[in-house]
Scaffold this motif. Structure first.
Motif, PDB file in Angstrom:
ATOM      1  N   GLU A   1      19.408 -16.040  16.503  1.00 49.88           N
ATOM      2  CA  GLU A   1      20.376 -15.030  16.903  1.00 49.88           C
ATOM      3  C   GLU A   1      21.072 -15.331  18.231  1.00 49.88           C
ATOM      4  O   GLU A   1      22.270 -15.075  18.378  1.00 49.88           O
ATOM      5  CB  GLU A   1      19.701 -13.659  17.001  1.00 49.88           C
ATOM      6  N   ASN A   2      20.342 -15.831  19.213  1.00 46.92           N
ATOM      7  CA  ASN A   2      20.936 -15.954  20.546  1.00 46.92           C
ATOM      8  C   ASN A   2      22.168 -16.854  20.581  1.00 46.92           C
ATOM      9  O   ASN A   2      23.238 -16.427  21.024  1.00 46.92           O
ATOM     10  CB  ASN A   2      19.885 -16.423  21.558  1.00 46.92           C
TER      11      ASN A   2
ATOM     12  N   LYS B   1      24.124 -17.973  18.168  1.00 48.39           N
ATOM     13  CA  LYS B   1      25.235 -17.532  17.305  1.00 48.39           C
ATOM     14  C   LYS B   1      25.882 -16.255  17.829  1.00 48.39           C
ATOM     15  O   LYS B   1      27.080 -16.037  17.662  1.00 48.39           O
ATOM     16  CB  LYS B   1      24.778 -17.392  15.854  1.00 48.39           C
ATOM     17  N   ARG B   2      25.094 -15.423  18.514  1.00 52.07           N
ATOM     18  CA  ARG B   2      25.671 -14.212  19.097  1.00 52.07           C
ATOM     19  C   ARG B   2      26.524 -14.548  20.314  1.00 52.07           C
ATOM     20  O   ARG B   2      27.664 -14.091  20.452  1.00 52.07           O
ATOM     21  CB  ARG B   2      24.562 -13.241  19.507  1.00 52.07           C
ATOM     22  N   VAL B   3      25.965 -15.373  21.216  1.00 58.99           N
ATOM     23  CA  VAL B   3      26.673 -15.689  22.456  1.00 58.99           C
ATOM     24  C   VAL B   3      28.011 -16.354  22.165  1.00 58.99           C
ATOM     25  O   VAL B   3      29.051 -15.975  22.732  1.00 58.99           O
ATOM     26  CB  VAL B   3      25.802 -16.585  23.360  1.00 58.99           C
TER      27      VAL B   3
ATOM     28  N   GLY C   1      29.475 -16.869  18.935  1.00 61.86           N
ATOM     29  CA  GLY C   1      30.243 -16.179  17.909  1.00 61.86           C
ATOM     30  C   GLY C   1      31.061 -15.046  18.486  1.00 61.86           C
ATOM     31  O   GLY C   1      32.196 -14.786  18.061  1.00 61.86           O
ATOM     32  N   ASN C   2      30.508 -14.358  19.483  1.00 63.16           N
ATOM     33  CA  ASN C   2      31.232 -13.275  20.134  1.00 63.16           C
ATOM     34  C   ASN C   2      32.439 -13.768  20.927  1.00 63.16           C
ATOM     35  O   ASN C   2      33.293 -12.984  21.324  1.00 63.16           O
ATOM     36  CB  ASN C   2      30.299 -12.489  21.063  1.00 63.16           C
TER      37      ASN C   2
ATOM     38  N   SER D   1      28.768 -19.415  15.022  1.00 62.76           N
ATOM     39  CA  SER D   1      28.710 -17.958  14.865  1.00 62.76           C
ATOM     40  C   SER D   1      27.745 -17.565  13.759  1.00 62.76           C
ATOM     41  O   SER D   1      27.566 -16.382  13.487  1.00 62.76           O
ATOM     42  CB  SER D   1      30.104 -17.404  14.559  1.00 62.76           C
ATOM     43  N   THR D   2      27.119 -18.568  13.128  1.00 60.15           N
ATOM     44  CA  THR D   2      26.166 -18.333  12.051  1.00 60.15           C
ATOM     45  C   THR D   2      24.992 -19.285  12.213  1.00 60.15           C
ATOM     46  O   THR D   2      25.055 -20.247  12.991  1.00 60.15           O
ATOM     47  CB  THR D   2      26.810 -18.605  10.675  1.00 60.15           C
ATOM     48  N   ARG D   3      23.932 -19.051  11.459  1.00 58.30           N
ATOM     49  CA  ARG D   3      22.807 -19.979  11.492  1.00 58.30           C
ATOM     50  C   ARG D   3      23.211 -21.341  10.941  1.00 58.30           C
ATOM     51  O   ARG D   3      22.755 -22.377  11.434  1.00 58.30           O
ATOM     52  CB  ARG D   3      21.613 -19.395  10.728  1.00 58.30           C
TER      53      ARG D   3
ATOM     54  N   LYS E   1      14.298  -7.146  17.861  1.00 56.47           N
ATOM     55  CA  LYS E   1      15.555  -7.551  17.245  1.00 56.47           C
ATOM     56  C   LYS E   1      15.225  -8.028  15.841  1.00 56.47           C
ATOM     57  O   LYS E   1      14.049  -8.216  15.500  1.00 56.47           O
ATOM     58  CB  LYS E   1      16.268  -8.629  18.057  1.00 56.47           C
TER      59      LYS E   1
END
Length: 458
Positions: A208-209, A211-213, A215-216, A222-224, A323
């Protein structure tokens, strides 16, 4: 660091002026008309032990860190090294410390810490652990952010018996940079804390970290699947670099080349079992090995795969559910891994948790006992000593009370797996660095927050 705190440790001492380098084999490359050696360590350890005295701990229950226990044992150390551990040994020539009714363990080791990089006070000016400006930042080194005056270091020793710890970059990036292993001693410089001879690690992160950082920010990954695509391309570029494609010096590829050569150990932040399995396949594809999955809340699902691939799991006792990728964690994680024959390490990832790794290990042991998995106390101690040392590549020097190893030793005022017990005395390389009964052996940072009864705070 307060001058009186340093003087109280044992008088004058000098940091070594001799530079040391790591890595037996060196490889040269060129940058224009210049040549350089990528095995050279530009920020070498200058650590030297504080002066100590030959010491004999007698009468305590000794957990050696390797699964052994001696009731009413004797631990001898001199010259910074363990001299002997047995039921009976001559103590002539040693300063005798009576441990009757108490317990002795090796120094506690935290494989996952951000002390110094995210020091106290926790303000934005001190947030130096994440270079969150690109998905891969293998060029950064955690040691370049370590602040030696972080009061967390002395708290970790006083409350948790921590004698060695690995500082990692944060987990915003797929490749976060180099880790550094430190001796938990008081020093003006990070070089004066660097564990001599310890290999570097490299921090990676799944899930998650990253792709979140990124991707945002509307960029890859932005994905695995994006995570793995960026990782694989980065590794392919590093392989080309390692094989001689070096038109110019590249600090990230130097770090990755060190991993491919087996000189730098991979420490991978990863929660889900399926991702850990994928990472192990990627490691085989690229020709490197994962030393340890950190956090690893779903490691219990693949204990057999972790055992077969000789990968350790550095875990919390009961942090999960905060999470989605941590949702399927269970308190029995460590016990199930132990039952599967896999390597278990208890870590902190927290400036408070590092002060209670003994209690965290006990909680994980208790969770196993409730489901019928009985793990001996002496084995549980290895989760916070020798297993951590093995995963960090320093087990030939510390992590257990064995003749010739560093005399990193903790005398506990009670059973170390009890919530009521605390370190009474802590030695690093045979030098008494903390003594709960002696105010002069409780030095504090200039930035100590001032808890009543600690240091010289009234």
């Amino acid at each position: 660091m307060r001058a009186n705190a340093l003087l109280a440790i044992g008088g004058a001492f000098a940091l070594s002026a001799c530079a040391t380098t790591a890595g037996a084999d060196s490889a040269s490359a060129s940058d224009g008309d210049k040549s350089y050696d990528i095995a050279e360590v530009p920020f070498p350890s200058t650590y030297e032990p504080y002066p100590g005295t030959p010491t004999a701990l007698v009468g305590a229950t000794v957990y050696d860190g390797a699964g052994g226990v001696i009731e009413n044992g004797v631990v001898l150390f001199s010259g910074g090294k363990v001299v002997g551990v047995a039921e009976e040994l001559s103590t002539e020539g040693y300063t005798v410390v009576d441990g009757t009714g108490k317990f002795v363990t090796p120094g506690i080791i935290d494989i996952h810490s951000h002390l110094g990089d995210y020091p106290s006070p926790s303000v934005s000016a001190h947030a130096d652990g994440n270079e969150a400006t690109a998905p891969t930042t293998g060029d950064v080194w955690a040691e370049h952010s370590v602040w030696p005056q972080d009061p967390g270091f002395s708290r970790a020793m006083a409350n948790g018996g921590i004698t060695s710890l690995q500082i990692l970059p944060g987990s915003a990036n797929l490749i976060g940079g180099r880790t550094v292993t430190l001796k938990n001693v008081y020093s003006r410089t990070v070089q004066g804390m660097k564990f001599p001879g310890a290999p570097y690690g490299m921090k990676m992160a799944c899930g998650e970290n990253p792709k979140r950082v990124y991707g945002n920010r509307g960029r890859k990954p932005s994905t695995r699947m994006g995570n793995f695509a960026v990782n694989r391309q980065t590794w392919f570029d590093a392989i080309a670099y390692a094989e001689g494609d070096r038109k110019k010096r590249n600090l990230e590829n130097e770090t990755l080349a060190g991993v491919l050569d087996g000189e730098i150990l991979v420490h991978n932040h990863c929660y889900r079992a399926d991702e850990m399995a994928l990472v192990m396949d990627m490691a085989k594809e690229m020709g490197y090995k994962v030393s340890t999955f950190h956090h690893a809340v779903e490691a219990y699902k693949i204990g057999d795969l972790l055992r077969e691939n000789e990968v350790c799991s550095a875990i919390w006792a009961d942090w999960y559910g905060f999470k989605m990728e941590s949702y399927d964690g269970i308190p029995e994680n460590g016990a199930l891994l132990q039952q599967a024959g896999a390597c278990v390490v208890i870590h902190s990832d927290d400036e408070n948790g590092i002060q209670r790794l003994n209690q965290e290990a006990a909680k994980a042991q208790a969770a196993g006992a409730r489901m019928g998995i009985a793990i001996p106390d002496a084995e549980v101690i290895s989760w916070i000593t020798l297993n951590a040392a093995k995963a960090m590549g320093i087990d030939d020097m510390t992590g257990s009370l064995e003749t010739g190893k560093m005399a990193d030793v903790v005398l506990w005022n009670g059973d170390p797996l009890s919530v009521y017990s605390r370190p009474e005395k802590v030695w690093v390389d045979g030098t008494l660095m903390f003594d709960a009964m002696d105010p002069k052996r409780k030095p504090v940072s200039d930035f100590e927050l001032g808890q009543p009864g600690e240091g010289d705070v009234k």
